[in-house]
Write a protein that holds these residues in place. Sequence first.
Motif, PDB file in Angstrom:
ATOM      1  N   LYS A  98      42.613  16.741  63.987  1.00  0.00           N
ATOM      2  CA  LYS A  98      42.381  17.655  65.317  1.00  0.00           C
ATOM      3  C   LYS A  98      43.275  19.248  64.977  1.00  0.00           C
ATOM      4  O   LYS A  98      42.562  20.007  65.412  1.00  0.00           O
ATOM      5  CB  LYS A  98      43.364  17.137  66.410  1.00  0.00           C
ATOM      6  N   THR A  99      44.016  19.282  64.120  1.00  0.00           N
ATOM      7  CA  THR A  99      44.648  20.215  63.844  1.00  0.00           C
ATOM      8  C   THR A  99      43.834  21.064  63.049  1.00  0.00           C
ATOM      9  O   THR A  99      43.775  22.402  63.228  1.00  0.00           O
ATOM     10  CB  THR A  99      46.081  19.981  63.172  1.00  0.00           C
ATOM     11  N   LEU A 100      43.197  20.691  61.937  1.00  0.00           N
ATOM     12  CA  LEU A 100      42.453  21.169  61.079  1.00  0.00           C
ATOM     13  C   LEU A 100      41.189  21.827  61.968  1.00  0.00           C
ATOM     14  O   LEU A 100      40.691  23.182  61.787  1.00  0.00           O
ATOM     15  CB  LEU A 100      41.621  20.425  60.080  1.00  0.00           C
ATOM     16  N   ARG A 101      40.655  21.038  62.817  1.00  0.00           N
ATOM     17  CA  ARG A 101      39.408  21.674  63.716  1.00  0.00           C
ATOM     18  C   ARG A 101      39.931  22.780  64.375  1.00  0.00           C
ATOM     19  O   ARG A 101      39.365  23.798  64.581  1.00  0.00           O
ATOM     20  CB  ARG A 101      39.054  20.523  64.703  1.00  0.00           C
ATOM     21  N   ASN A 102      41.079  22.961  65.145  1.00  0.00           N
ATOM     22  CA  ASN A 102      41.660  23.877  65.814  1.00  0.00           C
ATOM     23  C   ASN A 102      41.959  25.146  64.958  1.00  0.00           C
ATOM     24  O   ASN A 102      41.669  26.349  65.500  1.00  0.00           O
ATOM     25  CB  ASN A 102      42.899  23.450  66.239  1.00  0.00           C
ATOM     26  N   VAL A 103      42.331  24.896  63.805  1.00  0.00           N
ATOM     27  CA  VAL A 103      42.616  25.999  62.693  1.00  0.00           C
ATOM     28  C   VAL A 103      41.154  26.683  62.411  1.00  0.00           C
ATOM     29  O   VAL A 103      41.166  27.868  62.378  1.00  0.00           O
ATOM     30  CB  VAL A 103      43.418  25.422  61.511  1.00  0.00           C
ATOM     31  N   LEU A 104      40.362  25.943  62.019  1.00  0.00           N
ATOM     32  CA  LEU A 104      38.951  26.493  61.822  1.00  0.00           C
ATOM     33  C   LEU A 104      38.165  27.354  62.648  1.00  0.00           C
ATOM     34  O   LEU A 104      37.861  28.149  62.582  1.00  0.00           O
ATOM     35  CB  LEU A 104      38.069  25.305  61.150  1.00  0.00           C
ATOM     36  N   LEU A 105      38.468  26.700  64.046  1.00  0.00           N
ATOM     37  CA  LEU A 105      37.949  27.194  65.232  1.00  0.00           C
ATOM     38  C   LEU A 105      38.725  28.648  65.543  1.00  0.00           C
ATOM     39  O   LEU A 105      38.101  29.510  65.724  1.00  0.00           O
ATOM     40  CB  LEU A 105      38.250  26.280  66.536  1.00  0.00           C
ATOM     41  N   THR A 106      40.029  28.568  65.388  1.00  0.00           N
ATOM     42  CA  THR A 106      40.722  29.911  65.428  1.00  0.00           C
ATOM     43  C   THR A 106      40.450  30.937  64.556  1.00  0.00           C
ATOM     44  O   THR A 106      40.174  32.320  64.904  1.00  0.00           O
ATOM     45  CB  THR A 106      42.188  29.623  65.463  1.00  0.00           C
ATOM     46  N   ILE A 107      40.039  30.449  63.224  1.00  0.00           N
ATOM     47  CA  ILE A 107      39.918  31.584  62.298  1.00  0.00           C
ATOM     48  C   ILE A 107      38.248  32.000  62.507  1.00  0.00           C
ATOM     49  O   ILE A 107      38.078  33.313  62.322  1.00  0.00           O
ATOM     50  CB  ILE A 107      39.813  30.971  60.958  1.00  0.00           C
ATOM     51  N   ALA A 108      37.457  31.272  62.914  1.00  0.00           N
ATOM     52  CA  ALA A 108      36.025  31.745  63.257  1.00  0.00           C
ATOM     53  C   ALA A 108      36.396  32.745  64.402  1.00  0.00           C
ATOM     54  O   ALA A 108      35.474  33.682  64.431  1.00  0.00           O
ATOM     55  CB  ALA A 108      35.225  30.507  63.788  1.00  0.00           C
TER      56      ALA A 108
END
Length: 341
Positions: A32-42
């Motif tokens: 979940k944390t990785l997905r949120n980080v990638l979404l934030t970066i995008a």
Amino acid sequence: MSTTSISPYTLPQAIPGRIQSEIPHPLPRKRKTLRNVLLTIAILILSVVLVFHAYVAWFLARPAIMPLQSNPMLKLGLPYEDISFASSNGTTHMNGWLIPAANSKKSIVFSHGYGENREAPWIPMYTLANELHKRGYQVLMFDYSYAVAGSSHLMTGGVQESKELAGAIQFLKQRGMEQVYVWGFSMGAGTALQTALDEPNIDGMILDSTFLLNSDTLSRNMKRLAKLPKYPSVPLIQMFSSLIDGIHLRDIPYKQVMSKTYNMPIYFIHGDHDQLAPYEVVEQLAEHQSSPLSQKWIVAGGEHEMIHQTQSKAYLKRTFGFLDKVSLEHSKQAGTVHKPI
């Protein structure tokens, strides 16, 4: 017979022949944390891209303009008149200088380029004005409405500027000028071509380093700022330009200009090393002209708006020779032949 007691705390076992329903398990916290980080970066990358292109569109519409530094009297010792006039559509008002020539009905108006004003420091406007005055031309130098320090008006790629140049031409006709010529530089030359689509009172044009804004020239100049691809950069800038000043590239009559056979003689001047405006565009424009007095001068190694600097004697000889021929032919047709000064 023995009985088996079932504890209330004993989990039920799967019954043979029946599918046990699966209980969904939540994603592990790390995933979940990785997905949120990638979404934030995008989202951050997208935001940066949008903000950058919005800034470019804003910057293009609001170029930095230097205040006027002098005037014809201080620079040349020539008397002049401060003038003002409205655009042909009445939406903007421009200020300028009119340098008179005694008993002359010939006039020329300078159409300055993008990011410049009537003085255009890297174009020898004062030198040209002085030479034209000596040859009996009344000279009009003015600023487009966006090209005034602190102006709230926006650059529109020639859409509104063409109406402002038409206003200058109409001003000269109201002053009794029988011959009106336009000398345009860069985007000012492209603006002159747009003006001449509808304005009949232009007797000839000299167009130096003609710049016409379309998706290709926009992309070419974008790459000078940053190595960005044409897509999606050009569509994004178009979108933000529409939001900022209400002007879209499709509003610029590029195709009409490129296919137009103009009635008046035109002298095209361009360098084959022009990095801002491809000389092939001028080659194509020149092919459409039918006036026997129209000419083109493609300078080997010439750069954008720098031909006068590198070919000053030839530049003056060619341009004034063109004006003399056109003016003489105009006088013959009007029945008022004047000997060139």
